[in-house]
Design an enzyme around this catalytic site. Structure first.
Site, PDB file in Angstrom:
ATOM      1  N   THR A   1      50.699  33.183  39.711  1.00 60.35           N
ATOM      2  CA  THR A   1      51.420  32.920  40.969  1.00 60.35           C
ATOM      3  C   THR A   1      50.809  31.737  41.743  1.00 60.35           C
ATOM      4  OG1 THR A   1      50.130  34.610  42.143  1.00 60.35           O
ATOM      5  CG2 THR A   1      52.260  35.294  41.252  1.00 60.35           C
ATOM      6  N   GLY A   2      49.641  31.300  41.344  1.00 61.40           N
ATOM      7  CA  GLY A   2      49.014  30.142  42.001  1.00 61.40           C
ATOM      8  C   GLY A   2      49.643  28.839  41.516  1.00 61.40           C
ATOM      9  N   ASP A  60      41.635  33.882  33.305  1.00 54.92           N
ATOM     10  CA  ASP A  60      42.186  35.151  33.758  1.00 54.92           C
ATOM     11  C   ASP A  60      41.005  36.092  33.966  1.00 54.92           C
ATOM     12  OD1 ASP A  60      43.281  37.630  34.113  1.00 54.92           O
ATOM     13  OD2 ASP A  60      44.940  37.277  32.717  1.00 54.92           O
ATOM     14  N   LEU A  99      34.856  37.016  32.696  1.00 55.72           N
ATOM     15  CA  LEU A  99      34.386  36.206  33.816  1.00 55.72           C
ATOM     16  C   LEU A  99      32.946  35.782  33.533  1.00 55.72           C
ATOM     17  CD1 LEU A  99      34.908  34.979  36.525  1.00 55.72           C
ATOM     18  CD2 LEU A  99      34.807  37.200  37.573  1.00 55.72           C
ATOM     19  N   TYR A 130      50.578  47.504  43.651  1.00 54.06           N
ATOM     20  CA  TYR A 130      49.737  46.630  44.486  1.00 54.06           C
ATOM     21  C   TYR A 130      48.859  47.473  45.418  1.00 54.06           C
ATOM     22  CZ  TYR A 130      48.630  42.809  47.774  1.00 54.06           C
ATOM     23  OH  TYR A 130      47.992  41.877  48.562  1.00 54.06           O
ATOM     24  N   GLY A 185      45.854  29.922  44.718  1.00 54.89           N
ATOM     25  CA  GLY A 185      46.844  30.626  45.536  1.00 54.89           C
ATOM     26  C   GLY A 185      46.878  30.072  46.956  1.00 54.89           C
ATOM     27  N   THR A 207      50.396  36.834  56.531  1.00 54.86           N
ATOM     28  CA  THR A 207      49.874  35.504  56.862  1.00 54.86           C
ATOM     29  C   THR A 207      50.882  34.458  56.394  1.00 54.86           C
ATOM     30  OG1 THR A 207      47.659  36.381  56.538  1.00 54.86           O
ATOM     31  CG2 THR A 207      47.858  33.994  56.591  1.00 54.86           C
ATOM     32  N   LYS A 256      44.808  47.738  45.209  1.00 55.22           N
ATOM     33  CA  LYS A 256      43.934  47.239  46.281  1.00 55.22           C
ATOM     34  C   LYS A 256      43.062  48.366  46.845  1.00 55.22           C
ATOM     35  CE  LYS A 256      44.753  42.793  46.680  1.00 55.22           C
ATOM     36  NZ  LYS A 256      43.688  41.794  46.493  1.00 55.22           N
TER      37      LYS A 256
END
Ligand code: UDP
Length: 315
Positions: free
Chosen positions: A35-36, A56, A61, A145, A10, A175, A149
């Site tokens: 999205t990356g 993913d 992981l 979102y 990303g 940013t 978060k």
């Protein structure tokens, strides 16, 4: 020292990889590319300290070998992106964050969460201090979102308090800089793309809503300092120069000889009216404050976008 970076392809993840490598870290970079972009990591191919794995993190992981730091940067972050991928956004904020925290716990590694000013929702106080609990619509479109978060922050504090993981949380404000996707739908890429392609600039609402734009090198510096600090509670990192979206569009227009016209379109639901970071905590704890002003940051970003746009047109 070996770090795992989720969301490494990303915009921010890739700049973080660069910084970690420059500081001598080994980096295992993970991304599922929703999205990356592989292009953001292309320059690291052949770097012996850098390894990329398509994964993913919401599904699984598994990482072999020692890890000293887990940086969890995976998530769609632009409003059009997270509205296009709502379930993935909620999954990476919840299941993905659990997996990243458990990796840190199991490896005895530190953990760093990239959180967001969206935790403050449509704030009733400005500037926003870390102690403000926010004004979030829990069932509005942006909640996929915002609440993900907020939950990922709660998870992080939970694993810190109850499992002893050494955690850190940054709340990132708007940013910008090279490696943003030209078509990611946020204000800056939209305005620049529109100006480059000769289309009108779309202002949502009356354009009087404010944002505060931080250049990416300043943000990464703040993040790196926070990662090395002893602070466990969230810290705002952003540029406190607040500007209306209309003024922001004007600044971008000024860079084009044939200034594109402005068109006004409806404001998206729950679009925050004001956003500005209170950075007193970052100043005090990290001796950090932004150095790149908007003029300089825009010059650097526009140079990148002009090049990317020229390549996309040539294809
Ligand atoms: N915005 C706009 N025109 C655009 C894209 C965005 O006026 O083409 C506005 C948007 O409604 C918001 C602000 O610009 O008020 C910043 O939007 P962005 O998507 O960059 O990020 P946000 O801060 O809302 O997460």
């Amino acid at each position: 020292m070996r770090a795992v970076v989720t969301g490494a392809a990303g915009f921010l993840g890739s700049h973080l990889c660069d910084r970690l490598l420059a500081e001598g870290w080994e980096v295992l970079a993970l991304d599922n590319f929703i999205t990356g972009a592989a292009e953001n990591l292309r320059h690291l191919e052949g770097n012996g300290k850098f390894k990329f794995q398509k994964a993913d993190v919401s599904d699984a992981l598994h990482v072999e070998g020692p890890v000293e730091y887990v940086f969890h940067f995976a998530s769609p972050a632009s409003p059009p992106d997270y509205l296009k991928h709502p379930i993935e956004t909620m999954r990476v904020g919840s299941a993905g964050t659990v997996k990243a925290l458990e990796l840190a716990r199991d490896k005895g590694a530190k953990f760093f969460l990239s959180s967001t000013s969206e935790c403050y929702g449509d704030p009733e106080v400005s500037p926003q201090h870390e102690d403000y609990w926010g004004n979030v619509n829990p069932v509005g479109p942006r909640s996929v979102y915002d609440e993900a978060k907020r939950f990922s922050e709660a998870l992080t504090m939970g694993y810190h308090r109850f499992c002893g993981v050494d955690t850190h949380i940054v709340r990132i404000f708007n940013t910008y800089g090279p490696r943003m996707r030209l078509n990611d739908g946020r204000a800056l890429p939209n305005f620049v793309y529109q100006a480059l392609s000769g289309s009108p600039i779309t202002i949502y609402g009356d354009g009087k809503q404010t944002r505060s734009f931080c250049y990416v090198s300043d943000l990464i510096e703040g993040i790196y300092r926070l990662a090395l600090s002893d602070e466990h509670y969230p810290v705002n990192i952003g540029n406190p120069s607040e500007i209306t979206i209309l003024e922001f569009a004007e600044k971008i227009r000024a860079h084009f000889p044939k200034a594109p016209e402005l068109v006004f379109e409806p404001l998206p639901e729950d679009d925050p009216k004001r956003r500005c970071p209170d950075i007193s905590k970052a100043k005090r704890l990290l001796q950090w404050e932004p150095k790149v002003n908007l003029e300089e940051g825009l010059r650097l970003t526009l140079a990148y976008f002009r090049e990317t746009y020229a390549k996309s047109v040539a294809k």
